[in-house]
Design a protein around this motif. Structure first.
Motif, PDB file in Angstrom:
ATOM      1  N   HIS A  54       0.836  -1.191   0.000  1.00 47.83           N
ATOM      2  CA  HIS A  54       0.000   0.000   0.000  1.00 47.83           C
ATOM      3  C   HIS A  54       0.878   1.250   0.000  1.00 47.83           C
ATOM      4  N   CYS A  55       0.340   2.331  -0.594  1.00 43.48           N
ATOM      5  CA  CYS A  55       1.091   3.587  -0.622  1.00 43.48           C
ATOM      6  C   CYS A  55       0.320   4.723   0.045  1.00 43.48           C
ATOM      7  N   ALA A  56      -0.686   4.379   0.840  1.00 38.45           N
ATOM      8  CA  ALA A  56      -1.452   5.398   1.573  1.00 38.45           C
ATOM      9  C   ALA A  56      -1.994   4.765   2.848  1.00 38.45           C
ATOM     10  N   GLY A  57      -2.616   5.578   3.691  1.00 36.24           N
ATOM     11  CA  GLY A  57      -3.113   5.117   4.974  1.00 36.24           C
ATOM     12  C   GLY A  57      -4.061   3.936   4.859  1.00 36.24           C
ATOM     13  N   ILE A  58      -4.079   3.081   5.892  1.00 37.25           N
ATOM     14  CA  ILE A  58      -4.941   1.895   5.923  1.00 37.25           C
ATOM     15  C   ILE A  58      -6.199   2.234   6.708  1.00 37.25           C
ATOM     16  N   ILE A 432       4.697   1.531   1.443  1.00 38.25           N
ATOM     17  CA  ILE A 432       5.667   2.439   0.838  1.00 38.25           C
ATOM     18  C   ILE A 432       5.170   3.863   1.036  1.00 38.25           C
ATOM     19  N   PRO A 433       6.073   4.833   1.062  1.00 39.14           N
ATOM     20  CA  PRO A 433       5.654   6.222   1.301  1.00 39.14           C
ATOM     21  C   PRO A 433       4.720   6.720   0.204  1.00 39.14           C
ATOM     22  N   GLY A 434       3.689   7.426   0.600  1.00 38.63           N
ATOM     23  CA  GLY A 434       2.761   8.010  -0.360  1.00 38.63           C
ATOM     24  C   GLY A 434       3.204   9.396  -0.788  1.00 38.63           C
ATOM     25  N   ILE A 435       2.816   9.784  -1.980  1.00 35.44           N
ATOM     26  CA  ILE A 435       3.166  11.109  -2.506  1.00 35.44           C
ATOM     27  C   ILE A 435       2.227  12.144  -1.895  1.00 35.44           C
ATOM     28  N   VAL A 436       2.802  13.208  -1.364  1.00 35.40           N
ATOM     29  CA  VAL A 436       1.996  14.244  -0.719  1.00 35.40           C
ATOM     30  C   VAL A 436       2.139  15.602  -1.392  1.00 35.40           C
ATOM     31  N   LYS A 437       3.126  15.741  -2.296  1.00 29.86           N
ATOM     32  CA  LYS A 437       3.356  17.033  -2.931  1.00 29.86           C
ATOM     33  C   LYS A 437       3.884  16.795  -4.335  1.00 29.86           C
ATOM     34  N   TYR A 438       3.474  17.638  -5.278  1.00 28.64           N
ATOM     35  CA  TYR A 438       3.964  17.472  -6.648  1.00 28.64           C
ATOM     36  C   TYR A 438       4.028  18.823  -7.356  1.00 28.64           C
ATOM     37  N   GLU A 439       4.814  18.862  -8.413  1.00 26.19           N
ATOM     38  CA  GLU A 439       4.933  20.049  -9.258  1.00 26.19           C
ATOM     39  C   GLU A 439       5.084  19.580 -10.694  1.00 26.19           C
ATOM     40  N   ILE A 440       4.188  20.022 -11.569  1.00 24.57           N
ATOM     41  CA  ILE A 440       4.276  19.692 -12.986  1.00 24.57           C
ATOM     42  C   ILE A 440       5.274  20.643 -13.635  1.00 24.57           C
ATOM     43  N   LEU A 441       6.330  20.105 -14.224  1.00 26.12           N
ATOM     44  CA  LEU A 441       7.354  20.942 -14.835  1.00 26.12           C
ATOM     45  C   LEU A 441       6.886  21.485 -16.179  1.00 26.12           C
ATOM     46  N   ASN A 442       7.580  22.495 -16.672  1.00 27.19           N
ATOM     47  CA  ASN A 442       7.136  23.205 -17.872  1.00 27.19           C
ATOM     48  C   ASN A 442       7.104  22.351 -19.127  1.00 27.19           C
ATOM     49  N   ASN A 443       7.900  21.287 -19.159  1.00 25.78           N
ATOM     50  CA  ASN A 443       7.874  20.452 -20.362  1.00 25.78           C
ATOM     51  C   ASN A 443       6.641  19.556 -20.430  1.00 25.78           C
ATOM     52  N   ARG A 444       5.818  19.575 -19.402  1.00 30.69           N
ATOM     53  CA  ARG A 444       4.536  18.859 -19.348  1.00 30.69           C
ATOM     54  C   ARG A 444       4.691  17.349 -19.527  1.00 30.69           C
ATOM     55  N   VAL A 447       7.231  15.340 -13.757  1.00 32.58           N
ATOM     56  CA  VAL A 447       6.561  15.795 -12.537  1.00 32.58           C
ATOM     57  C   VAL A 447       7.492  15.527 -11.364  1.00 32.58           C
ATOM     58  N   LEU A 448       7.730  16.550 -10.573  1.00 33.19           N
ATOM     59  CA  LEU A 448       8.556  16.429  -9.374  1.00 33.19           C
ATOM     60  C   LEU A 448       7.648  16.123  -8.189  1.00 33.19           C
ATOM     61  N   THR A 449       8.006  15.102  -7.389  1.00 35.00           N
ATOM     62  CA  THR A 449       7.151  14.699  -6.273  1.00 35.00           C
ATOM     63  C   THR A 449       7.941  14.626  -4.972  1.00 35.00           C
ATOM     64  N   LYS A 450       7.211  14.728  -3.880  1.00 29.90           N
ATOM     65  CA  LYS A 450       7.774  14.550  -2.543  1.00 29.90           C
ATOM     66  C   LYS A 450       6.844  13.617  -1.782  1.00 29.90           C
ATOM     67  N   ASP A 451       7.409  12.623  -1.087  1.00 30.36           N
ATOM     68  CA  ASP A 451       6.571  11.651  -0.387  1.00 30.36           C
ATOM     69  C   ASP A 451       6.577  11.896   1.120  1.00 30.36           C
ATOM     70  N   THR A 452       5.927  11.008   1.851  1.00 26.44           N
ATOM     71  CA  THR A 452       5.727  11.208   3.282  1.00 26.44           C
ATOM     72  C   THR A 452       7.014  11.134   4.096  1.00 26.44           C
ATOM     73  N   VAL A 453       8.071  10.556   3.538  1.00 28.51           N
ATOM     74  CA  VAL A 453       9.351  10.506   4.263  1.00 28.51           C
ATOM     75  C   VAL A 453      10.318  11.564   3.748  1.00 28.51           C
ATOM     76  N   GLY A 454       9.857  12.461   2.861  1.00 30.23           N
ATOM     77  CA  GLY A 454      10.678  13.569   2.401  1.00 30.23           C
ATOM     78  C   GLY A 454      11.528  13.276   1.181  1.00 30.23           C
ATOM     79  N   SER A 455      11.345  12.115   0.560  1.00 23.82           N
ATOM     80  CA  SER A 455      12.135  11.777  -0.625  1.00 23.82           C
ATOM     81  C   SER A 455      11.568  12.485  -1.851  1.00 23.82           C
ATOM     82  N   VAL A 456      12.449  13.072  -2.652  1.00 28.51           N
ATOM     83  CA  VAL A 456      12.059  13.830  -3.845  1.00 28.51           C
ATOM     84  C   VAL A 456      12.424  13.012  -5.088  1.00 28.51           C
ATOM     85  N   LYS A 457      11.441  12.847  -5.988  1.00 30.09           N
ATOM     86  CA  LYS A 457      11.663  12.050  -7.195  1.00 30.09           C
ATOM     87  C   LYS A 457      11.149  12.799  -8.418  1.00 30.09           C
TER      88      LYS A 457
END
Length: 782
Positions: A54-58, A432-444, A447-457
């Motif tokens: 799971h990637c979100a709360g149970i 697994i950590p769920g995604i809580v924040k995202y930003e769509i980059l200009n090239n469309r 997408v930059l994401t940040k999860d519940t443990v602070g990892s940026v992908k």
């Protein structure tokens, strides 16, 4: 004769294309309203590499006692899925994923031999708990989020459901599972719609009153019993073992007691001062336990119609309750992130465990263990001594529960907070950590994401993969670092409600974005080849569906009879972009490399069928039977009428209008025919070529035309010229005509880079709503 057939087929397909275009604007608008009909949305959910977790709360837990060597635990998550886990004494093994809900799974119960779940998508779903995850039936009756369920232990066909709409329904699962009437003309209804089958004599039909706004649109199908009386949201349900008594509670702060056989009111209990969030009934239905946002647990005697005990154990809202089979002890958890065990008769209470940062949402007992679910994506097991919980209390460290809500909180503030018995769980099913924040980059595409443990992908959404894992870095700094000065239309929207990236495609705007193939690093692609991002993304998502569809149908036509004629034309078309199925094994339904989705962790498609409501399925699980009743017609169009897709997309591509003028003081002039128009992605180097063509070829040679716009994708006046070939100077020119001067294009007195697009110039340099004005000047060759 063959030519006549081709012409007839061409007219037929063209007519269908025009009709399809009309649908985008106004089809289905039967009320003579000027508002266009909203087309169905297609969403795809990107899965992490490990789809077994799971990637979100149970939100919910259910245990299936099995005669086989192991029991099974079912977990329902905010990621929209349920998972089955095989339980052994020392280990837990992933067994299956149940995927069909399109929103949070809020509760799940075992009802006889069935697993029943409810969701914020307003549905209940019935599953064979030991299957590979296929939904048996979908029940649609609620008008809002379905929050809670209750089942009868000894009468496995009775299940109650309630939610935010204030509706309480009592279902006969056996009746709901009966085959649908033959008149229902929908495959989704046949397998998923629960409002079907003849009504059972033991259950009466619904009379929808003013307090329930929903109306069943299949009056001939099965209808559950409606327990009418709640005027606000219902958060908790409980049922006795025989299924004759039902209790409910919610934001009205009262407990309502119902006769579940008729849906009639029995009594109402008052005492809590805030929302009721958890309820339990003993096996006989005499005693009821309630947990509330007022932080209190109350024990009610339904025969005496009064509260007989209050327990001030928690310092915040009580969200979950579980009792031992004898109903002598209760386990409780909630917003204060703590798990307590309380003796209902002696009021002795003990803190078992504290889960920092994650409130407890639900609990379930399994033999001598208790499983707890939290807002984290992991599930934890603790020792419980389920048959004799008094053994745990005898270890010491207990306190006497007060009977007033402030007593426990005051004791905690005074420094007498208890120490938990268990520092760590005995076993954890990790999520697994769920995604809580995202930003769509200009090239469309990224997408930059940040999860519940602070990892940026960094994700590439046209392939559904993580292309860079930056670890725990600053999200804002990384966003600035990845900034590109490019402008591409917003062709999708997105959210992270399910703990992962959900990408939404809506027509017509999803077809508005194009890119050059060379910018997608497509080896060997012509320089001027344009790729429509939504078109190729859809092809990547549906490639498995199309392959199975062709395999099932062979060389036969589709149900609408149009595919074969389309294929005849494509097969004979010299510029066909795709091999069309001719019944052989050589058909090629592959996606372009930049749009190939993983089969190891494939994304899931979420959309709404014409009859059966919303559904969700992995792209690799599509079996080819899905058609325009299940998938949006415009997504099927990408495959079934591929030859005409480019013409179809012309209606959606946004063009950029601009004026081309000589710089002030320049002695070089070109003749243009008023305002120019070109695709937004046209690069400035094409405009430079246009200026050169106009300058150098100012006199026709060898009968040629002096208009160089045709090679540039530019339109002048009302003329629409779409070719994007490079301008090539003719051989045989005079020497002075072969010498091309250097040209610079400026906007707002700023020299533009040749690789810039018109859209980028407009967004970052022009910055005005008016038509773009470009200036050109001759630069001396060095």
């Amino acid at each position: 004769m063959k030519c006549d057939n081709l012409i007839r087929h061409w007219k037929d397909i063209t007519g269908k294309l025009e009709a399809a275009m009309h649908r985008v604007g106004s089809a289905g608008n039967t009320s003579n309203s000027s508002r266009p009909r909203k087309e169905k949305r297609l969403t795809y959910v990107l899965n992490d590499a490990d789809s077994t977790k799971h990637c979100a709360g149970i939100n919910c837990l259910a245990v299936l006692k099995s005669t086989t060597p192991c029991d099974y635990l079912f977990t329902g998550s905010r990621d929209g899925t349920l998972k089955r886990w095989a339980l052994s004494k020392n280990d837990v093994t992933y067994s299956a994923t149940f995927e069909s809900h399109v929103d949070w799974v809020n509760d799940a119960v075992m009802a006889g031999s069935n697993l029943v779940s409810c969701s914020s998508d307003t549905t209940l779903k019935i599953w064979n708990p030991l299957s590979d995850g296929v939904c048996t039936r979908t029940l649609r009756q609620h008008s809002d989020y379905v929050i809670c369920l209750a089942a009868a232990e000894q009468n496995g066909n009775i299940v109650a459901s309630a939610g935010l709409g204030g509706e309480v329904f009592i279902w006969d699962i056996d009746a709901a599972l009966l085959p649908v009437a033959k008149s229902v003309d929908s495959k989704e209804d046949e397998h998923s719609n629960g409002n079907a089958g003849p009504p059972m004599s033991s259950l009466r039909g619904i009379n929808v009153g003013n307090d329930i706004a929903f109306h069943n649109n299949q009056s001939s199908g099965y209808c559950p019993i409606a327990a009418k009386g709640h005027k606000e949201s219902v958060y908790a349900l409980a049922m006795n073992d025989s299924g004759t008594l039902l209790v409910s509670g919610g934001t009205e702060k009262v407990i309502r007691v119902w006769d579940s056989r008729s849906g009639s009111k029995v009594l109402k209990l008052r005492g809590h001062t805030d929302n009721i969030r958890a309820l339990l009934l003993d096996s006989t239905g005499r005693f009821c336990l309630s947990g509330s946002s007022d932080s209190m647990i109350r024990l009610w005697d339904l025969g005496q119609q009064r509260c007989v005990h209050s327990y001030a154990v928690h310092t915040d809202s009580v969200w979950a309750l579980a009792s031992n089979p004898a109903f002598t002890h209760v386990y409780s958890g909630g917003r204060d992130q703590s798990l307590y065990l309380t003796d209902l008769s002696t009021r002795e209470s003990l803190l078992l465990y504290t889960k920092e940062e994650h409130p407890i949402l639900q609990m379930v007992l399994q033999d001598d263990s208790i499983w707890i679910a939290t807002t984290d994506s992991s599930v934890h097991r603790l020792p419980a001594e389920g048959q004799n919980p008094q053994k745990v209390l005898e270890r010491g460290g207990s306190f006497l529960a007060g009977n007033l809500s402030f007593t426990r909180a005051r004791a905690s503030l005074e420094g007498s907070a208890p120490v938990p018995v268990y520092k760590e769980p005995s076993f954890t099913i990790s999520g697994i950590p769920g995604i809580v924040k995202y930003e769509i980059l200009n090239n469309r595409r990224h997408v930059l994401t940040k999860d519940t443990v602070g990892s940026v992908k960094l994700w590439e959404i046209t392939k559904g993969v993580v292309i860079e894992d930056y670890g725990k870095v600053s999200f804002d700094e990384k966003k600035e670092e990845l900034f590109e000065m490019v402008s591409i239309p917003a062709w999708f929207t997105m959210d992270t409600r399910l703990g992962s990236l959900s990408v939404h495609l809506d027509t017509p705007q999803c077809f508005s974005a194009e890119m050059y193939a060379v910018d997608l690093n497509m080896v060997g692609a012509p320089e001027d080849l344009k790729i429509n991002l939504a078109q190729e993304t859809l092809r990547g998502l549906l490639v498995h569906w199309m392959a199975k569809r062709r395999h099932r149908s062979g060389s036969h036509t589709s149900s609408n009879g149009d595919v074969a004629s389309t294929h005849d034309i494509v097969r004979n078309h010299p510029h066909s972009k795709i091999e069309v199925d001719d019944g052989s094994d050589n058909s090629n339904f592959s996606a372009l490399p930049s749009f190939e989705f993983s089969t190891v962790s494939p994304p899931s498609i979420v959309t709404e069928g014409s009859h059966g409501g919303p559904w969700r399925k992995k792209i690799t699980d599509l079996d080819g039977t899905e058609d325009e009743k299940d998938l949006p017609w415009w997504s099927c169009f990408v495959y079934l009428n591929y030859l005409f897709t480019s013409e179809f997309l012309l209606f959606f591509i946004i063009r950029c209008s601009f004026h081309l003028q000589a710089c002030e003081g320049s002695n070089v002039q070109i003749i243009t025919q008023g305002k120019l128009s070109a695709p937004r992605i046209l690069r400035i180097n094409k405009v430079i070529n246009y200026v050169l063509e106009k300058m150098v070829l100012d006199k026709p040679l060898d009968g040629g035309s002096s208009d160089g716009s045709s090679g540039l994708g530019l339109s002048t006046g009302q003329s629409q010229l779409s070719s994007l070939g490079d301008v090539s100077l003719r051989s045989g020119m005079k020497a002075w005509q072969k010498i091309k001067p250097s040209i610079e294009i400026l906007c707002n007195n700023q020299v533009l880079l040749p690789e810039m697009s018109l859209a980028t110039v407009r967004a970052y340099i022009w910055k005005k709503p008016e038509d773009l004005i470009l200036n050109y000047r001759v630069v001396q060759n060095k």
